[in-house]
Design a protein around this motif. Structure first.
Motif, PDB file in Angstrom:
ATOM      1  N   ASP A  78       0.868  -1.182   0.000  1.00  0.00           N
ATOM      2  CA  ASP A  78       0.000   0.000   0.000  1.00  0.00           C
ATOM      3  C   ASP A  78       0.903   1.231   0.000  1.00  0.00           C
ATOM      4  OD1 ASP A  78      -1.771   2.050   0.407  1.00  0.00           O
ATOM      5  OD2 ASP A  78      -2.750   1.166   2.158  1.00  0.00           O
ATOM      6  N   TYR A  79       0.943   1.932  -1.133  1.00  0.00           N
ATOM      7  CA  TYR A  79       1.835   3.082  -1.290  1.00  0.00           C
ATOM      8  C   TYR A  79       1.171   4.406  -0.903  1.00  0.00           C
ATOM      9  CZ  TYR A  79       5.146   0.146  -3.893  1.00  0.00           C
ATOM     10  OH  TYR A  79       6.054  -0.810  -4.264  1.00  0.00           O
ATOM     11  N   SER A  80      -0.088   4.383  -0.519  1.00  0.00           N
ATOM     12  CA  SER A  80      -0.790   5.621  -0.204  1.00  0.00           C
ATOM     13  C   SER A  80      -0.246   6.257   1.080  1.00  0.00           C
ATOM     14  CB  SER A  80      -2.290   5.349  -0.035  1.00  0.00           C
ATOM     15  OG  SER A  80      -2.522   4.606   1.157  1.00  0.00           O
ATOM     16  N   GLY A  82       8.901  -0.677  -7.780  1.00  0.00           N
ATOM     17  CA  GLY A  82       8.235  -1.484  -6.758  1.00  0.00           C
ATOM     18  C   GLY A  82       7.191  -2.415  -7.347  1.00  0.00           C
ATOM     19  N   VAL A  83       6.354  -1.919  -8.257  1.00  0.00           N
ATOM     20  CA  VAL A  83       5.337  -2.793  -8.851  1.00  0.00           C
ATOM     21  C   VAL A  83       5.997  -3.840  -9.748  1.00  0.00           C
ATOM     22  CG1 VAL A  83       3.543  -1.027  -8.705  1.00  0.00           C
ATOM     23  CG2 VAL A  83       4.866  -1.245 -10.822  1.00  0.00           C
ATOM     24  N   THR A  84       7.112  -3.482 -10.371  1.00  0.00           N
ATOM     25  CA  THR A  84       7.841  -4.452 -11.199  1.00  0.00           C
ATOM     26  C   THR A  84       8.347  -5.607 -10.346  1.00  0.00           C
ATOM     27  OG1 THR A  84       8.548  -2.627 -12.618  1.00  0.00           O
ATOM     28  CG2 THR A  84       9.701  -4.708 -12.878  1.00  0.00           C
ATOM     29  N   ASN A  85       8.924  -5.294  -9.205  1.00  0.00           N
ATOM     30  CA  ASN A  85       9.418  -6.341  -8.315  1.00  0.00           C
ATOM     31  C   ASN A  85       8.284  -7.219  -7.808  1.00  0.00           C
ATOM     32  OD1 ASN A  85      11.550  -7.559  -6.538  1.00  0.00           O
ATOM     33  ND2 ASN A  85      10.189  -6.765  -4.957  1.00  0.00           N
ATOM     34  N   ALA A  86       7.113  -6.623  -7.566  1.00  0.00           N
ATOM     35  CA  ALA A  86       5.971  -7.385  -7.051  1.00  0.00           C
ATOM     36  C   ALA A  86       5.559  -8.490  -8.015  1.00  0.00           C
ATOM     37  CB  ALA A  86       4.789  -6.451  -6.785  1.00  0.00           C
ATOM     38  N   VAL A  87       5.710  -8.254  -9.309  1.00  0.00           N
ATOM     39  CA  VAL A  87       5.412  -9.282 -10.304  1.00  0.00           C
ATOM     40  C   VAL A  87       6.612 -10.206 -10.505  1.00  0.00           C
ATOM     41  CG1 VAL A  87       4.898  -9.678 -12.749  1.00  0.00           C
ATOM     42  CG2 VAL A  87       3.649  -7.931 -11.481  1.00  0.00           C
ATOM     43  N   PHE A  88       7.796  -9.633 -10.490  1.00  0.00           N
ATOM     44  CA  PHE A  88       9.005 -10.428 -10.734  1.00  0.00           C
ATOM     45  C   PHE A  88       9.150 -11.569  -9.739  1.00  0.00           C
ATOM     46  CE2 PHE A  88      13.480 -11.094  -9.535  1.00  0.00           C
ATOM     47  CZ  PHE A  88      13.906 -11.748 -10.684  1.00  0.00           C
ATOM     48  N   VAL A  89       8.865 -11.325  -8.448  1.00  0.00           N
ATOM     49  CA  VAL A  89       9.058 -12.375  -7.449  1.00  0.00           C
ATOM     50  C   VAL A  89       8.071 -13.530  -7.644  1.00  0.00           C
ATOM     51  CG1 VAL A  89      10.129 -10.912  -5.701  1.00  0.00           C
ATOM     52  CG2 VAL A  89       7.632 -11.127  -5.753  1.00  0.00           C
ATOM     53  N   ALA A  95      -3.647   2.245  -8.786  1.00  0.00           N
ATOM     54  CA  ALA A  95      -3.764   3.086  -7.591  1.00  0.00           C
ATOM     55  C   ALA A  95      -2.401   3.481  -7.038  1.00  0.00           C
ATOM     56  CB  ALA A  95      -4.571   2.350  -6.516  1.00  0.00           C
ATOM     57  N   VAL A  96      -1.373   2.675  -7.319  1.00  0.00           N
ATOM     58  CA  VAL A  96      -0.018   3.003  -6.857  1.00  0.00           C
ATOM     59  C   VAL A  96       0.427   4.334  -7.450  1.00  0.00           C
ATOM     60  CG1 VAL A  96       2.415   2.308  -6.986  1.00  0.00           C
ATOM     61  CG2 VAL A  96       0.649   0.601  -6.459  1.00  0.00           C
ATOM     62  N   PHE A  97       0.120   4.543  -8.720  1.00  0.00           N
ATOM     63  CA  PHE A  97       0.586   5.762  -9.379  1.00  0.00           C
ATOM     64  C   PHE A  97      -0.267   6.977  -9.010  1.00  0.00           C
ATOM     65  CE2 PHE A  97       1.925   2.095 -11.890  1.00  0.00           C
ATOM     66  CZ  PHE A  97       3.297   2.242 -11.697  1.00  0.00           C
ATOM     67  N   ASP A  98      -1.509   6.744  -8.615  1.00  0.00           N
ATOM     68  CA  ASP A  98      -2.291   7.830  -8.019  1.00  0.00           C
ATOM     69  C   ASP A  98      -1.635   8.263  -6.705  1.00  0.00           C
ATOM     70  OD1 ASP A  98      -4.146   7.678 -10.071  1.00  0.00           O
ATOM     71  OD2 ASP A  98      -5.473   6.303  -8.982  1.00  0.00           O
ATOM     72  N   ALA A  99      -1.198   7.274  -5.918  1.00  0.00           N
ATOM     73  CA  ALA A  99      -0.518   7.580  -4.659  1.00  0.00           C
ATOM     74  C   ALA A  99       0.785   8.329  -4.920  1.00  0.00           C
ATOM     75  CB  ALA A  99      -0.242   6.290  -3.884  1.00  0.00           C
ATOM     76  N   ALA A 100       1.512   7.925  -5.959  1.00  0.00           N
ATOM     77  CA  ALA A 100       2.782   8.588  -6.275  1.00  0.00           C
ATOM     78  C   ALA A 100       2.559  10.064  -6.581  1.00  0.00           C
ATOM     79  CB  ALA A 100       3.454   7.899  -7.458  1.00  0.00           C
ATOM     80  N   ARG A 101       1.571  10.361  -7.406  1.00  0.00           N
ATOM     81  CA  ARG A 101       1.300  11.755  -7.761  1.00  0.00           C
ATOM     82  C   ARG A 101       0.959  12.580  -6.524  1.00  0.00           C
ATOM     83  NH1 ARG A 101      -0.759   8.708 -11.980  1.00  0.00           N
ATOM     84  NH2 ARG A 101      -0.054   9.316 -14.078  1.00  0.00           N
ATOM     85  N   SER A 102       0.266  11.951  -5.587  1.00  0.00           N
ATOM     86  CA  SER A 102      -0.135  12.653  -4.367  1.00  0.00           C
ATOM     87  C   SER A 102       1.030  12.803  -3.395  1.00  0.00           C
ATOM     88  CB  SER A 102      -1.283  11.902  -3.703  1.00  0.00           C
ATOM     89  OG  SER A 102      -1.632  12.485  -2.480  1.00  0.00           O
ATOM     90  N   ASN A 103       1.876  11.780  -3.319  1.00  0.00           N
ATOM     91  CA  ASN A 103       2.927  11.742  -2.295  1.00  0.00           C
ATOM     92  C   ASN A 103       4.165  12.550  -2.637  1.00  0.00           C
ATOM     93  OD1 ASN A 103       1.342   9.973  -0.825  1.00  0.00           O
ATOM     94  ND2 ASN A 103       2.511   8.146  -1.368  1.00  0.00           N
ATOM     95  N   ILE A 113       0.222  -1.222 -18.019  1.00  0.00           N
ATOM     96  CA  ILE A 113       1.043  -0.562 -19.042  1.00  0.00           C
ATOM     97  C   ILE A 113       0.550   0.870 -19.276  1.00  0.00           C
ATOM     98  CG2 ILE A 113       1.675  -0.592 -21.492  1.00  0.00           C
ATOM     99  CD1 ILE A 113       1.538  -3.724 -21.253  1.00  0.00           C
ATOM    100  N   ALA A 114      -0.769   1.031 -19.365  1.00  0.00           N
ATOM    101  CA  ALA A 114      -1.325   2.378 -19.557  1.00  0.00           C
ATOM    102  C   ALA A 114      -0.986   3.280 -18.366  1.00  0.00           C
ATOM    103  CB  ALA A 114      -2.835   2.294 -19.747  1.00  0.00           C
ATOM    104  N   ALA A 115      -1.073   2.732 -17.148  1.00  0.00           N
ATOM    105  CA  ALA A 115      -0.759   3.514 -15.951  1.00  0.00           C
ATOM    106  C   ALA A 115       0.718   3.899 -15.935  1.00  0.00           C
ATOM    107  CB  ALA A 115      -1.120   2.726 -14.695  1.00  0.00           C
ATOM    108  N   LEU A 116       1.597   2.981 -16.344  1.00  0.00           N
ATOM    109  CA  LEU A 116       3.030   3.278 -16.397  1.00  0.00           C
ATOM    110  C   LEU A 116       3.336   4.341 -17.447  1.00  0.00           C
ATOM    111  CD1 LEU A 116       4.434  -0.336 -16.054  1.00  0.00           C
ATOM    112  CD2 LEU A 116       5.058   1.575 -14.565  1.00  0.00           C
TER     113      LEU A 116
END
Length: 557
Positions: A53-55, A119-126, A151-159, A210-213
């Motif tokens: 949870d990146y929020s 971070g999201v890349t690693n979450a899939v890689f593992v 939602a991770v990238f929404d959090a990034a824009r906010s954080n 992909i669209a979010a990235l």
């Protein structure tokens, strides 16, 4: 038997059981709950469908839970614990303090845009990297995680608030490879799945990621970069705290720098002396360039590593360097496509609680078939004869692979899961020098130069990390330092300094090596005529990979 002894009226066994339950709750409710990807990597698969949870609310929740467990572990009286549990309590509290320092003071979630996309890349890689479950089952976990990623990238824009420009530039530089990972490598990893409905779900979730990235990449370039004016330096006090909490190092920074410069100068002198023996007409840097041309044909690279591994293991057993707990060799193979942009060589070991996918993979990155002759030559210089030897020692025997084999039988859950880089990377780096000191390679000066080349790189990291983050060295001065004092190329120097801006304590390689050498000498004096190098190494590795201070206590020093 420990249950026979009592303190007051409470049986020691009851206290041990209560402490074990507290440890279990810490991992389930805190450590893994807020880092599901690390649970997957450790072989704990109950969190495979969850994502970090990146929020900002998630950051606050994590800090609150950490503080609750800090109070609970602090309330445990050390005197009522056995020796292992007593040090486990120290390790967990240090881990909690390190995480709180990161969340509340260093605030990387507010300063580093790459932590979201990587971070999201690693979450899939593992989930992709190990076949711990059937492909369809693992794909369901990927889909579950991917659905949470926009939602991770929404959090990034906010954080994100005023990050250092270099951090945003690195995130932008990484983005094409990350997008390619989701476009090409993730689908390829699950090509054996034939369930049409499941694949349709995956294509939908993957397209959304992909669209979010792609949208995040535009945000980085057009919005965040122009306002990225922050300072990457963490300052002397935070640097001191990072070392204290993450590595249990209390040595003042000026004393650490003095030790770092001393080791740098020692390695420089040794390199110059040996380089003059190899070719007295060339400078040390020119000798390095010459040595870099001594590499195998690309189609012989894997076989060269295989032969090197066999020779190293035979030497370890003959000279009784360390006990290797398993006769199973790591599987040497070409680096999977989704890892090739990130590493030249790596050791992919299963987590200590992995029950199915227990193979260990020694990955080596081969040149791409589409590369030009010049690109192939440049890539292969990283696999010259000396570097192949030190890489095999560092990654496999008796470095990371052997240490991983020992971690499986570490004395507690905490020791299996928590440790520090100055132990793990320090051990691997220590073994590079130790093996040659013990005679591996027949005192070939070219092999020693390869080992010293790696040592000088780590020396430069040690010094530049401290100097940059305490404001005594600029980015540009650090690049020049890697070239002049570390004997590194301009491209290597630039890459290393970029890393150092966000990895302040990458001194851990040399720091750990020096600590282990010091510990070995203390143990030698204690044991006297009974000293055995194998016994020292076995007792060191039997502790897991905790801070060296904990190992020292366990050895009675």
């Amino acid at each position: 038997m420990r249950w026979l002894f009592v303190l007051g009226c409470v049986p020691v066994m009851a206290m041990a059981q209560d402490f074990d339950k507290l440890v279990d709750r810490y991992f389930d409710e805190c450590h893994f709950a807020f880092s599901p990807s690390s649970a997957t990597a450790a072989g704990v698969h109950t969190f495979d469908g969850k994502l970090e949870d990146y929020s900002r609310a998630g950051v606050d929740r994590a800090a609150g839970v950490l503080k609750r467990f800090e109070r609970e572990f602090s309330a445990v009286a050390p005197a009522k614990l056995n020796a292992v549990a007593k040090t486990d309590r120290e390790i967990v509290l240090s881990q909690i303090h390190a995480e709180l320092l990161e969340l509340e003071v260093l605030r990387g979630w507010e300063r580093d845009p790459d932590r979201y996309s990587s971070g999201v890349t690693n979450a899939v890689f593992v989930i992709m990297s190990r076949k711990f479950a059937p492909a369809a089952e693992r794909l369901r976990s990927v889909i579950a995680r991917e659905r949470q990623m926009p939602a991770v990238f929404d959090a990034a824009r906010s954080n994100l608030k005023n990050p250092p420009r270099i951090y945003t530039e690195i995130a932008i530089e990484q983005m094409p490879g990350i997008i390619s990972f989701f476009k090409n490598d993730v689908p390829a990893a699950f090509s054996e799945v034939k369930d049409a409905a499941l694949l349709a779900e995956f294509h939908e979730s993957n397209r959304a990621v992909i669209a979010a990235l792609e949208a995040y990449g535009q945000f980085l370039k057009n919005d965040l970069l122009p306002r990225s004016k922050g300072d990457f330096r963490i300052g002397a006090e935070n640097y001191r705290k990072k070392l204290l909490y993450e590595e249990m190092i209390e040595t003042p920074l000026d004393a650490l720098l003095q030790a770092g410069y001393a080791d740098l100068h020692k390695n420089q002198e040794a390199f110059r002396r040996l380089a003059a023996q190899v070719n007295p007409k060339l400078s040390p840097q020119a000798t390095l360039k010459q040595l870099e041309q001594d590499y195998p044909a690309p189609d012989q690279l894997l076989e060269t590593f295989r032969q090197t591994l066999g020779g190293i293991r035979e030497f370890i057993e003959k000279k009784q360097i360390v006990t290797i707990p398993s006769q199973v060799l790591p599987i040497l193979e070409e680096t999977p496509p989704f890892m090739r942009a990130l590493t030249f060589a790596s050791m992919d070991t299963p987590g200590p609680f992995e029950k199915v996918a227990k193979e260990a993979f020694f990955n080596v990155t081969l040149p791409e078939k589409s590369w030009s002759a010049d690109q192939v030559r440049e890539h292969m210089t990283a696999f010259n004869r000396g570097v192949i030897m030190t890489t095999a020692i560092h990654e496999a025997y008796p470095g990371h692979y052997v240490q991983f084999l020992w971690v499986q039988s570490a004395p507690s859950k905490v020791r299996k899961l928590l440790g520090c880089s100055s132990n793990a990377e320090g051990w691997a780096h220590y073994t590079e020098q130790m093996m040659l000191d013990e005679g591996f390679g027949g005192n070939d000066p070219k092999l020693r130069l390869g080992q010293l080349q790696d040592a000088l790189l780590r020396n430069a990291r040690y010094i530049a990390g401290i100097e940059m983050h305490t404001g005594k060295m600029t980015f540009e001065q650090a690049v020049e330092f890697f070239q002049r004092e570390g004997f590194q190329s301009s491209s290597t120097a630039l890459r290393e300094v970029k890393r150092g801006t966000s990895d302040p304590t990458y001194l851990v390689y040399t720091l750990g090596k020096l600590e282990i050498l010091k510990l070995r000498e203390e143990y030698r004096r204690k044991r006297g005529a009974e000293f055995s190098l194998r016994e020292f190494h076995d007792r060191f590795l039997a502790q897991g990979f905790p801070p060296i201070r904990i190992v020292r206590q366990s050895l009675g020093l």
